[in-house]
Design a protein around this motif. Structure first.
Motif, short mmCIF file in Angstrom:
data_model
loop_
_atom_site.label_atom_id
_atom_site.label_comp_id
_atom_site.label_asym_id
_atom_site.label_seq_id
_atom_site.Cartn_x
_atom_site.Cartn_y
_atom_site.Cartn_z
N CYS A 206 43.33 34.19 24.94
CA CYS A 206 43.63 33.14 25.85
C CYS A 206 42.63 31.84 25.70
O CYS A 206 41.57 31.95 25.49
CB CYS A 206 43.45 33.49 27.33
N GLU A 207 43.43 30.73 25.81
CA GLU A 207 42.54 29.52 25.93
C GLU A 207 42.18 29.07 27.12
O GLU A 207 41.03 28.73 27.46
CB GLU A 207 43.40 28.48 25.10
N GLY A 208 43.12 29.26 28.15
CA GLY A 208 42.90 29.19 29.41
C GLY A 208 43.07 30.49 30.45
O GLY A 208 43.90 31.07 30.01
N ILE A 209 42.58 30.55 31.34
CA ILE A 209 42.74 31.76 32.42
C ILE A 209 42.78 31.32 33.67
O ILE A 209 42.12 30.25 34.05
CB ILE A 209 41.68 32.83 32.13
N ALA A 210 43.27 32.02 34.57
CA ALA A 210 43.50 31.73 36.07
C ALA A 210 42.96 32.95 36.75
O ALA A 210 43.74 34.24 36.33
CB ALA A 210 45.03 31.32 36.40
N ILE A 211 41.92 33.12 37.14
CA ILE A 211 41.18 34.50 37.69
C ILE A 211 41.90 34.45 39.31
O ILE A 211 41.42 33.74 39.96
CB ILE A 211 39.71 34.59 37.82
N ILE A 212 42.58 35.56 39.62
CA ILE A 212 43.24 35.71 40.73
C ILE A 212 42.87 36.99 41.64
O ILE A 212 42.46 38.02 40.98
CB ILE A 212 44.82 35.80 40.72
N ALA A 213 42.29 36.80 42.77
CA ALA A 213 41.97 38.03 43.56
C ALA A 213 42.21 37.79 44.88
O ALA A 213 41.95 36.57 45.50
CB ALA A 213 40.22 38.34 43.39
N GLY A 214 42.89 38.90 45.58
CA GLY A 214 43.29 38.60 47.17
C GLY A 214 44.22 37.52 47.32
O GLY A 214 44.10 36.78 48.28
N GLY A 215 44.93 37.21 46.33
CA GLY A 215 45.96 36.06 46.34
C GLY A 215 45.38 34.71 46.34
O GLY A 215 46.27 33.82 46.40
N LYS A 216 44.06 34.46 46.09
CA LYS A 216 43.73 33.15 45.70
C LYS A 216 43.01 33.23 44.21
O LYS A 216 42.74 34.18 43.48
CB LYS A 216 42.32 32.96 46.61
N ILE A 300 32.69 35.39 39.38
CA ILE A 300 33.50 34.64 40.07
C ILE A 300 34.30 35.17 41.23
O ILE A 300 34.47 34.70 42.37
CB ILE A 300 34.50 33.93 39.08
N ALA A 301 34.61 36.37 41.09
CA ALA A 301 35.67 37.06 41.74
C ALA A 301 35.10 38.28 42.50
O ALA A 301 35.53 38.82 43.79
CB ALA A 301 36.70 38.00 40.95
N GLY A 302 33.69 38.85 42.05
CA GLY A 302 32.98 39.75 42.90
C GLY A 302 33.09 41.10 42.12
O GLY A 302 34.04 41.49 41.47
#
Length: 321
Positions: A206-216, A300-302
């Motif tokens: 990936c060049e870009g990512i979106a980290i998602i946890a708990g719907g956020k 970032i996400a814990g």
């Protein structure tokens, strides 16, 4: 709702996406921007909201709040024939032959059936699976069947490819083939977005990512920006154990065996090198190591979300075995 002006260089734009199922808030204010021709990963543990987010982006379900725009259209269903979608729940007719299954999926996206079947054979040949073209799906291994479904996702030559957990259940060999295939799509200018709970795939592809946890989504941006959330670490080995040079080391320095570890000072490495040399530290080795994506994810996400990623990845390995 008035949508912002279209951004031509973006294949996907989403702002404030919210989705509830009864009393459950599955997605809570997701923002996302995917440049055309890029590979973007949505990274998070199972149950984090990845699949729901992808389905909203594709118009399979509508958000309760927020907006999304795909390939310049406010209604993603208007450009369905320009999109290839591989859902997490795999599904092929077991009695169909491999090339026919690919052709059928191409016909659903507007290709003439004969052309779609011919393309199916050609795609199987490209992947070294020409020998399986006339086999029924039930006669294929799980990994081969997943590759067939993936090729059915690509047969109509989409501009945007959306893959939901594409590596799940694949062995290492087929995972490697899939990575090569994804890179090849991006090289041809196709935009690829995929969800995963395996950090290694996101880090390699990936060049870009979106980290998602708990719907956020606590982070969305370039992979190197995520890694830069944690200062680079210095590993130092000296022949001298003590001396005036130790005053130049950060207070957070920790010693493990013969090595000292500490964050790279904001002033850079040069002032420290000068102090080490002038203080006769006797530098045996010195390396600067950037944080990996796993460390960035933890920051970032814990740790709880990171531990769930590890558990999910372990379950995948068991399924592929």
């Amino acid at each position: 709702m008035d949508f912002p002006t279209t951004t031509p260089e973006l294949a996907i734009e989403a702002r404030g996406l919210v989705k509830r199922f009864d009393e459950t808030l599955a997605v809570d204010g997701v923002d996302l921007a995917v440049p055309r021709g890029s590979i973007t990963g949505i990274l998070g543990p199972n149950g984090a909201g990845k699949t729901t987010t992808l389905r909203m982006l594709l118009g399979i379900i509508d958000p309760d709040e927020g907006y999304r725009r795909v390939l310049g259209h406010d209604n993603p269903r208007d450009v369905a024939r320009l999109i290839g979608y591989l859902p997490e729940e795999r599904g092929l007719y077991p009695s169909m032959k491999a090339y026919d299954a690919i052709g059928y999926m191409g016909a659903l996206r507007g290709l003439p059936l004969k052309e779609a079947r011919n393309r199916g054979r050609a795609l199987l040949e490209e992947q070294g699976l020409g020998h399986a073209a006339d086999r029924q799906i039930r006669q294929l291994s799980k990994g081969m069947a997943q590759i067939v479904q993936l090729l059915g996702t690509l047969v109509h030559e989409p501009q945007l490819v959306v893959l939901d957990e594409p590596f799940s259940g694949l062995d290492a060999i087929n995972q490697g083939k899939l990575e090569v295939l994804i890179r090849g799509l991006a090289d041809r200018g196709v935009t690829v977005i995929f969800s995963t709970h395996v950090i290694a795939h996101a880090e390699r592809l990936c060049e870009g990512i979106a980290i998602i946890a708990g719907g956020k989504v606590p982070f969305a941006g370039r992979v190197d920006e995520a890694r830069d959330r944690i200062p680079a670490q210095v590993r130092l080995e000296t022949s001298a154990d003590a001396g005036p040079w130790t005053a130049a080391l950060p207070a957070s320095t920790r010693k493990v065996g013969q090595f000292r570890f500490f964050p790279l000072p904001e002033s850079g490495i040069e002032p420290l090198l000068k102090a080490l040399i002038e203080g006769n530290a006797g530098i045996r080795s010195l390396s600067i190591e950037r944080a990996g994506l796993h460390d960035a994810f933890v920051a970032i996400a814990g740790e709880a979300a990171a531990a769930r990623l590890v558990t999910d990845a372990g379950q995948d390995e068991e399924q592929a075995a």
